[in-house]
Design a protein around this motif. Structure first.
Motif, PDB file in Angstrom:
ATOM      1  N   THR A 220       0.883  -1.221   0.049  1.00 50.02           N
ATOM      2  CA  THR A 220       0.018  -0.072   0.088  1.00 50.02           C
ATOM      3  C   THR A 220       0.753   1.364   0.125  1.00 50.02           C
ATOM      4  O   THR A 220       0.701   2.218  -0.562  1.00 50.02           O
ATOM      5  N   GLU A 221       1.886   1.206   0.870  1.00 51.92           N
ATOM      6  CA  GLU A 221       2.770   2.168   0.865  1.00 51.92           C
ATOM      7  C   GLU A 221       3.617   2.543  -0.706  1.00 51.92           C
ATOM      8  O   GLU A 221       3.658   3.788  -1.004  1.00 51.92           O
ATOM      9  N   GLN A 222       3.865   1.566  -1.110  1.00 51.41           N
ATOM     10  CA  GLN A 222       4.277   1.660  -2.513  1.00 51.41           C
ATOM     11  C   GLN A 222       3.354   2.279  -3.609  1.00 51.41           C
ATOM     12  O   GLN A 222       3.621   3.042  -4.450  1.00 51.41           O
ATOM     13  N   ALA A 223       1.949   1.705  -3.543  1.00 45.50           N
ATOM     14  CA  ALA A 223       1.164   2.364  -4.484  1.00 45.50           C
ATOM     15  C   ALA A 223       0.809   3.729  -3.906  1.00 45.50           C
ATOM     16  O   ALA A 223       0.708   4.749  -4.991  1.00 45.50           O
ATOM     17  N   ASN A 224       0.959   4.187  -2.872  1.00 39.90           N
ATOM     18  CA  ASN A 224       0.655   5.636  -2.402  1.00 39.90           C
ATOM     19  C   ASN A 224       1.705   6.442  -2.963  1.00 39.90           C
ATOM     20  O   ASN A 224       1.645   7.524  -3.588  1.00 39.90           O
ATOM     21  N   ASP A 225       2.965   6.049  -3.108  1.00 41.71           N
ATOM     22  CA  ASP A 225       4.015   6.711  -3.789  1.00 41.71           C
ATOM     23  C   ASP A 225       3.782   6.943  -5.255  1.00 41.71           C
ATOM     24  O   ASP A 225       3.881   8.068  -5.685  1.00 41.71           O
ATOM     25  N   TYR A 226       3.372   5.682  -5.774  1.00 39.05           N
ATOM     26  CA  TYR A 226       2.929   5.917  -6.999  1.00 39.05           C
ATOM     27  C   TYR A 226       1.751   6.846  -7.408  1.00 39.05           C
ATOM     28  O   TYR A 226       2.042   7.450  -8.403  1.00 39.05           O
ATOM     29  N   LEU A 227       0.959   6.750  -6.560  1.00 34.83           N
ATOM     30  CA  LEU A 227      -0.263   7.596  -6.683  1.00 34.83           C
ATOM     31  C   LEU A 227       0.180   9.144  -6.561  1.00 34.83           C
ATOM     32  O   LEU A 227      -0.255  10.238  -7.071  1.00 34.83           O
ATOM     33  N   LYS A 228       0.975   9.376  -5.691  1.00 39.73           N
ATOM     34  CA  LYS A 228       1.611  10.871  -5.703  1.00 39.73           C
ATOM     35  C   LYS A 228       2.244  11.283  -6.955  1.00 39.73           C
ATOM     36  O   LYS A 228       2.033  12.364  -7.412  1.00 39.73           O
ATOM     37  N   GLN A 229       3.017  10.491  -7.475  1.00 39.55           N
ATOM     38  CA  GLN A 229       3.601  10.797  -8.768  1.00 39.55           C
ATOM     39  C   GLN A 229       2.691  11.081  -9.627  1.00 39.55           C
ATOM     40  O   GLN A 229       2.801  11.785 -10.655  1.00 39.55           O
ATOM     41  N   VAL A 230       1.585  10.035  -9.756  1.00 42.84           N
ATOM     42  CA  VAL A 230       0.607  10.260 -11.045  1.00 42.84           C
ATOM     43  C   VAL A 230      -0.173  11.625 -10.425  1.00 42.84           C
ATOM     44  O   VAL A 230      -0.570  12.095 -11.699  1.00 42.84           O
ATOM     45  N   LYS A 231      -0.397  11.917  -9.519  1.00 47.43           N
ATOM     46  CA  LYS A 231      -1.203  13.167  -9.160  1.00 47.43           C
ATOM     47  C   LYS A 231      -0.360  14.446  -9.774  1.00 47.43           C
ATOM     48  O   LYS A 231      -1.003  15.253 -10.183  1.00 47.43           O
ATOM     49  N   ALA A 232       0.909  14.296  -9.423  1.00 48.39           N
ATOM     50  CA  ALA A 232       1.594  15.646  -9.754  1.00 48.39           C
ATOM     51  C   ALA A 232       1.623  15.699 -11.375  1.00 48.39           C
ATOM     52  O   ALA A 232       1.495  16.812 -11.679  1.00 48.39           O
ATOM     53  N   GLN A 233       1.941  14.536 -12.165  1.00 51.70           N
ATOM     54  CA  GLN A 233       1.762  14.506 -13.474  1.00 51.70           C
ATOM     55  C   GLN A 233       0.394  15.171 -13.733  1.00 51.70           C
ATOM     56  O   GLN A 233       0.270  15.993 -14.851  1.00 51.70           O
ATOM     57  N   GLU A 234      -0.636  14.519 -13.123  1.00 55.80           N
ATOM     58  CA  GLU A 234      -2.031  14.980 -13.413  1.00 55.80           C
ATOM     59  C   GLU A 234      -2.251  16.468 -13.251  1.00 55.80           C
ATOM     60  O   GLU A 234      -2.973  17.129 -14.125  1.00 55.80           O
TER      61      GLU A 234
END
Length: 453
Positions: A220-234
């Motif tokens: 879950t922590e790894q997924a959250n990091d990935y989501l943060k990166q995706v949100k910045a790009q978004e």
């Protein structure tokens, strides 16, 4: 003969007469021969006349035959009517009425006896039916008792079988209960062992679940990091899109301003054209209103002129009517005066006529009274003559009473004999039918007594 007459050379006068006689003889012979011919006009007329005469004779014979049949039928009808009238008179006599009433009494007694016999037969049948019904009731009662006894025995047998079956079922139930208790004890032991095994397995599963939860947390922590990166790009992409949207909005705003300005220009042009049309229409309406006002004013003037003309005509007509009324009133007064004078004259003439007519009526009434008196005198004389004639007739009838009495006695004896024969025939017929003939015999005896008296 002809040759001799020719050679004899008679005189001219005798020869002429001989030829004339000869011609007449030949003519008569020809007519006699022609009478038998039927293909000539005279023969056809004669034949038609003979056929008509034969047809008329045949029709006359038919009419005579029909008249004879009708006369025979009328005679039979008259005879039947006379016989019916004689029968009615004979049946309407007190003697026949009394005898027929006794015959009806005999019929009533016979009917009563038949009814009594029928009632007796019906009573017997009712008794027989009651006996049979009682016998059937007894038979049914016996059958019901037998059926109840059989049902009672069947119930007892069924109770015995049921008690045996219940005992067997109770034994089986006890065995089953003991077996169920043993099975329950065995099952409890097995459940206890199963519960221990389940507890150990649950502890192992809990340890596995904890390990899986730790692993899932790391993922879950790894997924959250990935989501943060995706949100910045978004976020960066959305900023670019917002800039594009703002640019498009500015261009659209400019286009809208241009369109609005163009629409304002077009509206102003249309408004100017509409205003021009409104002004032209207003001018036309003003002109029409002016013309309408002139027309209304003209109509008002014409209307006033018409009213004035009608008023004058009405006044003139009223004056004429008043003059006519006055004239008619004067005529009516004059006519009533003439009518009163005429009625007065008529009343005088009527009174005079009534006086004369009363005198005539008095004279006629006096003449009628004289005629009535003369008629009454003649009627009294006629009554006196009639009384005298009746007195003479009574004196003449005294001598013929003996013959009349003898004839009446013979007729009464014949009628009595005929009644006796009829009564004896009826009594014999009723006796053969088995009816009670005592009332008829009594009535016949009473009639004989009355005749002897």
């Amino acid at each position: 003969d002809r040759i001799r007459q020719t050679v004899g050379a008679p005189s001219s006068t005798s020869t002429f007469q001989t030829q004339a006689q000869r011609q007449q003889a030949l003519h008569a012979k020809s007519q006699a021969r022609a009478r038998s011919w039927s293909n000539t006009l005279e023969g056809s007329r004669r034949k038609k006349a003979e056929e008509k005469r034969a047809r008329l004779e045949a029709e006359e014979l038919d009419k005579q035959r029909i008249d004879a049949e009708e006369a025979k039928h009328q005679l039979e009808q008259r005879r039947a009517t006379v016989e019916r009238a004689n029968k009615l008179l004979h049946d309407e006599s007190d003697r026949m009425k009394s005898f027929h009433s006794k015959m009806m009494l005999c019929d009533v007694l016979a009917e009563r006896e038949a009814q009594v016999a029928l009632k007796g037969e019906l009573t017997k049948l009712e008794h027989i039916r009651e006996d049979r019904f009682l016998e059937m009731e007894k038979h049914n009662y016996r059958k019901m008792l037998e059926r109840e006894m059989k049902e009672k025995d069947a119930k007892d047998e069924l109770s015995r079988i049921t008690s045996k079956a219940q005992k067997r079922q109770l034994a089986c139930f006890k065995d089953k209960c003991f077996k169920e208790v043993e099975d329950s004890m065995l099952e409890g032991e097995l459940l206890r062992k199963k519960a221990l095994e389940d507890l150990i397995a649950e502890r192992d599963a809990e340890r596995g679940r904890r390990a899986q939860a730790i692993k899932a947390l790391q993922e879950t922590e790894q997924a959250n990091d990935y989501l943060k990166q995706v949100k910045a790009q978004e976020l960066v992409r959305s900023q670019h899109e917002d800039e594009k949207i703002q640019e498009y909005a500015m261009r659209k705003e400019k286009m809208l301003q241009l369109r609005k300005r163009k629409e304002d220009e077009v509206f102003q042009q249309k408004q100017q054209g509409r205003n021009a049309m409104v002004e032209a229409q207003a001018k036309r309406l003003a002109a029409m209103q002016d013309r309408e006002a002139e027309r209304v004013e003209q109509q008002v003037q014409e209307k006033e002129a018409n009213h004035e003309r009608k008023r004058r005509e009405k006044a003139e007509m009223k004056a004429r009517w008043e003059a006519d009324v006055l004239k008619n009133r004067a005529d009516q007064i004059e006519r009533k005066q003439r009518q009163r004078a005429r009625e007065k004259t008529e009343d005088i003439e009527t009174a005079k006529f009534i006086g004369e007519w009363c005198k005539v009526l008095d004279r006629q009434e006096q003449e009628e009274m004289e005629l009535k008196n003369s008629a009454n005198r003649k009627l009294a004389e006629g009554h006196l003559r009639a009384v005298e004639v009746q007195r003479r007739r009574r004196n003449d009838d005294k001598g013929g009473d003996k013959g009349t009495a003898e004839h009446a006695r013979k007729a009464l004896e014949a009628d009595t004999e005929e009644f006796h024969a009829y009564a004896e025939k009826c009594i014999r017929t009723y006796a053969e039918e088995g009816k009670n003939v005592i009332p008829l015999i009594k009535e016949l005896r009473e009639f004989r007594k009355r005749v002897l008296e």
